[in-house]
Design an enzyme around this catalytic site. Sequence first.
Site, mmCIF file in Angstrom:
data_model
loop_
_atom_site.group_PDB
_atom_site.id
_atom_site.type_symbol
_atom_site.label_atom_id
_atom_site.label_comp_id
_atom_site.label_asym_id
_atom_site.label_seq_id
_atom_site.Cartn_x
_atom_site.Cartn_y
_atom_site.Cartn_z
ATOM 1 N N LYS A 86 0.844 -1.187 0.000
ATOM 2 C CA LYS A 86 0.000 0.000 0.000
ATOM 3 C C LYS A 86 0.881 1.240 0.000
ATOM 4 C CE LYS A 86 -3.629 -2.296 2.644
ATOM 5 N NZ LYS A 86 -3.860 -2.802 3.981
HETATM 6 N N1 GLU Z 1 -3.949 -8.063 8.681
HETATM 7 C C1 GLU Z 1 -2.767 -8.562 8.086
HETATM 8 C C2 GLU Z 1 -2.403 -7.728 6.876
HETATM 9 O O1 GLU Z 1 -3.141 -6.888 6.454
HETATM 10 C C3 GLU Z 1 -2.880 -10.016 7.652
HETATM 11 C C4 GLU Z 1 -2.998 -10.924 8.795
HETATM 12 C C5 GLU Z 1 -2.909 -12.418 8.494
HETATM 13 O O2 GLU Z 1 -3.310 -12.856 7.409
HETATM 14 O O3 GLU Z 1 -2.488 -13.139 9.371
HETATM 15 O O4 GLU Z 1 -1.364 -7.912 6.314
#
Ligand code: GLU
Length: 294
Positions: free
Chosen positions: A267
């Site tokens: 991002k």
């Molecule tokens: N929330 C995490 C991210 O946006 C991913 C978490 C996971 O898949 O364990 O990279």
Amino acid sequence: MPPPVFRFAPSPNGLLHLGHAYSALLNFDLARQNGGRFLLRIEDIDGARSRPDYEAAIYQDLAWLGIVWETPVRRQSEHFDLYRDAVERLAGHGLVYPAFESRAEIVRMIEQSPHMQVSAKPWPRDPDGSPLYPGSVTTLPPQEREARMRAGEPFVLRLDSGTACRQAGALMWEEQGSGPGGETKRVAARPEAWGDVVLARKETPTSYHLSVVLDDALQGVTHVVRGQDLFWATSVHRLLQQLLGLPAPVYRHHGLLRGEDGRKLSKSARAASLQSLREQGLSPQNIREMVGLP
Ligand code: GLU
């Protein structure tokens, strides 16, 4: 046998790009191919970076891709009490301590440490490249820690990883994908490589590691399918699962999509968002082709 449970767990701190589309579609396809369930979880513990418009864009992008998820969607910011309880449980086992240093102070502590004065070896870093926290549980007397917390100083709660690893013993995980070094099948966890990780902060009673582990267990996730950038984070996740008495899902870490410069899409590096690709007239089928899914 209950059906397998897959999940996609984005953080609403930016627009989704092709890398997210790949991960979400892969999880969704695997769930369908295996008669399983597909869950969407919003990982919005970071109040400063999470935004409602990014969350809305996640729903819009995934629906456009043809992905269907169960509702209600779990939003981590609504479950701080659960995470707080878990930290307290770990603290009850003597595995948590507060630390008060800023990032700059940590760098200074490392520079001034006896190790750096006498050793030619560089200071150890965690698998993400950050220097390991140099303090140890014994550096501050308990009364002083309590007093500083009461005085309202900013703090983080860290896991005493040495004690935690001794309590947990050797840990493995089942890997159905592969790691950055080609690791497959049964991987030995190395939580000690992360040092005393942060479990919670003064303003946020949890961390990525803690909430992901608790939510995967609570939601009955059986298969964690996510990018290879999180491969070694699984070491910490296995440790926390063991300490909290939670089941270990099967893991599948997938390769990361790279931009034209060879760097992983992110991002922050302003990879083209799904929103902009859609506005350029691309179809969901085009996206599937671009990420190499049938
Ligand atoms: N929330 C995490 C991210 O946006 C991913 C978490 C996971 O898949 O364990 O990279």
